[in-house]
Design a protein around this motif. Structure first.
Motif, mmCIF file in Angstrom:
data_model
loop_
_atom_site.group_PDB
_atom_site.id
_atom_site.type_symbol
_atom_site.label_atom_id
_atom_site.label_comp_id
_atom_site.label_asym_id
_atom_site.label_seq_id
_atom_site.Cartn_x
_atom_site.Cartn_y
_atom_site.Cartn_z
ATOM 1 N N MET A 91 -8.717 -4.105 -13.970
ATOM 2 C CA MET A 91 -8.881 -4.566 -12.591
ATOM 3 C C MET A 91 -9.398 -3.421 -11.722
ATOM 4 O O MET A 91 -8.944 -2.284 -11.836
ATOM 5 N N ARG A 92 -10.365 -3.719 -10.851
ATOM 6 C CA ARG A 92 -10.901 -2.699 -9.964
ATOM 7 C C ARG A 92 -9.936 -2.451 -8.811
ATOM 8 O O ARG A 92 -9.286 -3.364 -8.317
ATOM 9 N N LEU A 93 -9.856 -1.213 -8.369
ATOM 10 C CA LEU A 93 -8.953 -0.887 -7.269
ATOM 11 C C LEU A 93 -9.319 -1.664 -6.008
ATOM 12 O O LEU A 93 -8.445 -2.080 -5.243
ATOM 13 N N GLN A 94 -10.613 -1.868 -5.784
ATOM 14 C CA GLN A 94 -11.038 -2.557 -4.572
ATOM 15 C C GLN A 94 -10.719 -4.047 -4.599
ATOM 16 O O GLN A 94 -10.895 -4.737 -3.588
ATOM 17 N N ASP A 95 -10.243 -4.541 -5.741
ATOM 18 C CA ASP A 95 -9.813 -5.934 -5.798
ATOM 19 C C ASP A 95 -8.453 -6.125 -5.132
ATOM 20 O O ASP A 95 -8.058 -7.256 -4.839
ATOM 21 N N TYR A 96 -7.742 -5.025 -4.905
ATOM 22 C CA TYR A 96 -6.441 -5.118 -4.250
ATOM 23 C C TYR A 96 -6.622 -5.168 -2.735
ATOM 24 O O TYR A 96 -7.501 -4.513 -2.174
ATOM 25 N N TRP A 97 -5.749 -5.930 -2.103
ATOM 26 C CA TRP A 97 -5.780 -6.061 -0.646
ATOM 27 C C TRP A 97 -5.619 -4.685 -0.003
ATOM 28 O O TRP A 97 -4.765 -3.892 -0.390
ATOM 29 N N GLY A 98 -6.459 -4.395 0.986
ATOM 30 C CA GLY A 98 -6.315 -3.172 1.762
ATOM 31 C C GLY A 98 -6.953 -1.940 1.157
ATOM 32 O O GLY A 98 -6.868 -0.856 1.734
ATOM 33 N N ILE A 99 -7.593 -2.071 -0.009
ATOM 34 C CA ILE A 99 -8.215 -0.906 -0.642
ATOM 35 C C ILE A 99 -9.733 -1.064 -0.603
ATOM 36 O O ILE A 99 -10.302 -1.920 -1.285
ATOM 37 N N GLY A 100 -10.358 -0.253 0.236
ATOM 38 C CA GLY A 100 -11.806 -0.250 0.338
ATOM 39 C C GLY A 100 -12.401 0.892 -0.461
ATOM 40 O O GLY A 100 -11.695 1.593 -1.192
ATOM 41 N N PRO A 101 -13.703 1.113 -0.327
ATOM 42 C CA PRO A 101 -14.376 2.159 -1.110
ATOM 43 C C PRO A 101 -13.786 3.554 -0.909
ATOM 44 O O PRO A 101 -13.590 4.291 -1.875
ATOM 45 N N LYS A 102 -13.491 3.931 0.341
ATOM 46 C CA LYS A 102 -12.980 5.279 0.598
ATOM 47 C C LYS A 102 -11.580 5.463 0.019
ATOM 48 O O LYS A 102 -11.276 6.495 -0.594
ATOM 49 N N THR A 103 -10.726 4.460 0.217
ATOM 50 C CA THR A 103 -9.370 4.552 -0.337
ATOM 51 C C THR A 103 -9.408 4.562 -1.855
ATOM 52 O O THR A 103 -8.673 5.312 -2.507
ATOM 53 N N SER A 104 -10.279 3.738 -2.414
ATOM 54 C CA SER A 104 -10.421 3.700 -3.868
ATOM 55 C C SER A 104 -10.853 5.061 -4.400
ATOM 56 O O SER A 104 -10.303 5.559 -5.395
ATOM 57 N N GLU A 105 -11.816 5.663 -3.734
ATOM 58 C CA GLU A 105 -12.302 6.982 -4.161
ATOM 59 C C GLU A 105 -11.188 8.025 -4.088
ATOM 60 O O GLU A 105 -11.045 8.864 -4.981
ATOM 61 N N ARG A 106 -10.391 7.955 -3.028
ATOM 62 C CA ARG A 106 -9.296 8.914 -2.865
ATOM 63 C C ARG A 106 -8.261 8.753 -3.979
ATOM 64 O O ARG A 106 -7.778 9.736 -4.546
ATOM 65 N N LEU A 107 -7.927 7.507 -4.303
ATOM 66 C CA LEU A 107 -6.931 7.260 -5.345
ATOM 67 C C LEU A 107 -7.441 7.690 -6.718
ATOM 68 O O LEU A 107 -6.694 8.271 -7.514
ATOM 69 N N VAL A 108 -8.703 7.403 -6.991
ATOM 70 C CA VAL A 108 -9.277 7.785 -8.284
ATOM 71 C C VAL A 108 -9.304 9.302 -8.422
ATOM 72 O O VAL A 108 -8.987 9.856 -9.481
ATOM 73 N N GLU A 109 -9.665 9.980 -7.343
ATOM 74 C CA GLU A 109 -9.731 11.437 -7.383
ATOM 75 C C GLU A 109 -8.354 12.055 -7.605
ATOM 76 O O GLU A 109 -8.205 13.033 -8.341
ATOM 77 N N ALA A 110 -7.329 11.469 -6.969
ATOM 78 C CA ALA A 110 -5.983 12.041 -7.056
ATOM 79 C C ALA A 110 -5.225 11.595 -8.302
ATOM 80 O O ALA A 110 -4.464 12.378 -8.882
ATOM 81 N N LEU A 111 -5.421 10.341 -8.721
ATOM 82 C CA LEU A 111 -4.595 9.786 -9.788
ATOM 83 C C LEU A 111 -5.374 9.345 -11.020
ATOM 84 O O LEU A 111 -4.800 9.274 -12.115
ATOM 85 N N GLY A 112 -6.647 9.038 -10.830
ATOM 86 C CA GLY A 112 -7.380 8.380 -11.900
ATOM 87 C C GLY A 112 -7.193 6.876 -11.770
ATOM 88 O O GLY A 112 -6.169 6.409 -11.258
ATOM 89 N N THR A 113 -8.157 6.109 -12.232
ATOM 90 C CA THR A 113 -8.109 4.659 -12.038
ATOM 91 C C THR A 113 -6.892 4.028 -12.703
ATOM 92 O O THR A 113 -6.163 3.234 -12.096
#
Length: 276
Positions: free
Chosen positions: A1-23
């Protein structure tokens, strides 16, 4: 599942989470309602809470159809979270969503009442011991060692049944052994075996065999950094061919590092290439 499929997670938030935690770890944190992981990744706690509520109980949140209803609900959860013994527990309370199934509602209520009764049954000294254990858990950011020490404290306080049945099922001696072992570990150990990109470090003195291997590794690295000195040490007029030089080198490395000669030989290249 893509992070941006979750409510409230846009491109910038997704990028931040991937950078800090990995997908994969980010998805796992969302699915398990891990507020701390999202906050540590840089999200505001309130926003992380809203994302996790929607991810794990969207149908229940839709019941709160008005802003006033959501505000009252937030206030109720805030009051409950204020009474939590740990920041982690408070986070778990804040991400609770209304339940639609009657049986699920009653099950949650039963767990809450059981926990309340267990706490009420403790004397003042045991309450302080448990509170201190949970405070230490929070101060250690929920480390593996803190989790084990908290379980030990709960067992010693007699909290081994009802909502604490999982703690009661643990072996007390093994818990103490685990606490002793984890005291020498730096880094977090994932139960699934994934280090999450972090290095696990064992303190010197914790294991004699590991210390011996570290000394051998250090000696081997020193030799690798001074290859020409090694060559000068083993070369003399009696070495007439490559095989003799190789044997002398292996013997020298084994002697200097205290590594078994057979192990040194197995790590040696099959052929030597003169790049000069």
């Amino acid at each position: 599942m893509r992070l941006q499929d979750y409510w409230g997670i846009g491109p910038k938030t997704s990028e931040r989470l991937v950078e800090a935690l990995g997908t994969e770890r980010a998805v796992e944190a969302i699915e398990s309602a891990d507020v701390r992981a999202l906050v540590d990744a840089g999200l505001h706690r309130g926003r992380a809470t809203r994302i996790l509520r929607r991810a794990n109980g969207e149908a229940g949140m839709d019941v709160l159809a008005t802003g006033d209803a959501r505000s009252v609900y937030d206030d109720l959860l805030g009051l409950a979270a204020d009474a939590a013994l740990t920041a982690h527990a408070a986070d778990r309370i804040r991400v609770l969503t209304p339940l639609l199934d009657r049986d699920a509602v009653e099950e949650r209520l039963d767990r809450v009442v059981a926990a309340r009764d267990a706490w009420s049954g403790l004397d003042e000294a045991d309450r302080e011991a448990v509170a201190d254990a949970f405070a230490a858990y929070d101060e250690a950011d929920g480390s593996d060692l803190a989790a084990v020490e908290t379980a030990v404290a709960l067992r010693e306080a007699g909290l081994t049944d009802g909502p604490f049945a999982d703690v009661g099922a643990l072996d007390g001696d093994r818990l103490r052994d685990a606490a002793d072992a984890l005291a020498d570990v730096r880094g977090s150990i994932d139960p699934a075996g994934d280090l999450g990109g972090e290095d696990i470090e064992i303190a010197s003195g914790a294991d004699a065999e590991l210390d011996r291997l570290r000394e051998q590794l250090s000696a081997a690295r020193d030799l690798a950094d001074s290859a020409f000195d090694v060559l000068e040490s083993v070369r003399d007029g009696s070495l007439r061919d490559f095989e003799a030089l190789e044997a002398a080198t292996i013997e020298h490395v084994a002697r200097e590092t205290e590594v078994d000669p057979a192990t040194v030989r197995s790590a040696a290249p099959d052929e030597a290439l003169d790049a000069a």
